[in-house]
Write an enzyme that holds these catalytic residues in place. Structure first.
Site, PDB file in Angstrom:
ATOM      1  N   SER A 165       0.495  -1.126   0.085  1.00 33.19           N
ATOM      2  CA  SER A 165      -0.365  -0.090  -0.019  1.00 33.19           C
ATOM      3  C   SER A 165       0.332   1.039  -0.124  1.00 33.19           C
ATOM      4  O   SER A 165       2.369   1.220   0.282  1.00 33.19           O
ATOM      5  CB  SER A 165      -0.543   0.154   1.003  1.00 33.19           C
ATOM      6  OG  SER A 165      -1.547   0.937   1.167  1.00 33.19           O
ATOM      7  N   TYR A 188      -2.307  -0.151  10.409  1.00 35.77           N
ATOM      8  CA  TYR A 188      -1.998  -0.832   9.772  1.00 35.77           C
ATOM      9  C   TYR A 188      -1.001  -0.157   8.658  1.00 35.77           C
ATOM     10  O   TYR A 188      -0.132  -1.224   7.766  1.00 35.77           O
ATOM     11  CB  TYR A 188      -2.871   0.181   8.543  1.00 35.77           C
ATOM     12  CG  TYR A 188      -3.537  -0.353   6.967  1.00 35.77           C
ATOM     13  CD1 TYR A 188      -3.890  -2.093   6.902  1.00 35.77           C
ATOM     14  CD2 TYR A 188      -2.996   0.847   6.339  1.00 35.77           C
ATOM     15  CE1 TYR A 188      -3.745  -2.327   5.503  1.00 35.77           C
ATOM     16  CE2 TYR A 188      -3.398   0.392   4.968  1.00 35.77           C
ATOM     17  CZ  TYR A 188      -3.526  -0.770   4.707  1.00 35.77           C
ATOM     18  OH  TYR A 188      -4.372  -1.417   2.799  1.00 35.77           O
TER      19      TYR A 188
END
Length: 244
Positions: free
Chosen positions: A139, A152
């Site tokens: 990501s 995250y």
């Protein structure tokens, strides 16, 4: 070898980037073994390509025995594993002050251990073959830290480190590694956000500027289809209007 005939395992294949990548690779006649928790979704996806070799299997990437069974299915049916795409992931959004311990544990179990379980399941086969390709969905959050995404962020930074270490350990065995790092993408990933306000905010961003899952799948196809002497280690894909 071209994508046609390659034996490719995809986790998290029931929706979003995994489903889009399955479709893109099926159109190029890869031999696919696709896994996710929602077997009905996988079978619907398979039905779109009745003439292609696609095997579906229920798998929870947090369970090593289930991921190993997915790899064993590829070996049993096709005799080798050319590519593993570790794609399953979750993205709860929450401030650390909220102490969302269950969310934290799920992020670690799926985003980090899921990738490690995939590596563990296929690496011995690839080492024996003296060739292979392991990819993981990372990501932009694995490159840039932002508020409310600290855990995250940590999981995606970990994936970068793990995949970088894998490359250094196994490049002499002709094993390629790739992380694909998307920005905002229109997928079901946002359903994993437990905080309702955060979920609505992320979905709104995705609607306004998000890329499609097909955009990301095209990057996966590029990496998989690159020449054997070329290792596409990192691909970062942002919507042009994304500011981080």
């Amino acid at each position: 070898m071209s994508i046609e005939g390659k034996v490719i395992i995809i986790t998290g294949a029931s929706s979003g980037i995994g489903a889009a990548t399955t479709r893109a690779l099926a159109k190029k006649h890869a031999k696919l073994v696709i896994g996710a928790r929602r077997l009905d979704r996988l079978n619907e996806l398979k039905s779109e390509f009745p003439d292609e070799e696609i095997i579906t299997q229920k798998v929870d990437v947090t369970k090593l025995d289930e991921v190993q069974a997915l790899a064993d299915t590829a070996i049993k049916n096709f005799g080798r594993i050319d590519v593993l795409y570790n794609n399953a992931g979750v993205m709860p959004v929450n401030a650390l002050i909220n102490r969302a311990h269950d969310e934290w544990q799920r992020i670690l179990n799926v985003n980090i251990m899921g990738v490690l379980n995939g590596i563990a399941a296929v690496l011995p086969t690839m080492v024996e073959q003296k060739q292979g390709h392991i990819l993981a969905t990372d990501s932009v959050a694995g490159h840039v830290v932002v508020p409310n995404l600290a855990v995250y962020n940590g999981s995606k930074f970990a994936v970068r480190a793990i995949m970088g270490g894998l490359r250094q350990e196994q490049h002499t065995n002709n094993i390629r590694t790739t992380i694909v790092s998307p920005g905002a993408v229109a997928t079901e990933l946002y359903n994993s956000i437990g905080n309702e306000d955060n979920r609505k905010a992320e979905i709104e961003v995705e609607k306004q500027i998000g890329l499609s899952a097909d955009n990301i799948a095209s990057s996966v196809v590029f990496a998989v289809d690159s020449p054997n002497n070329m290792d596409v280690n990192e691909v970062i894909i942002r919507p042009i209007k994304q500011d981080i």
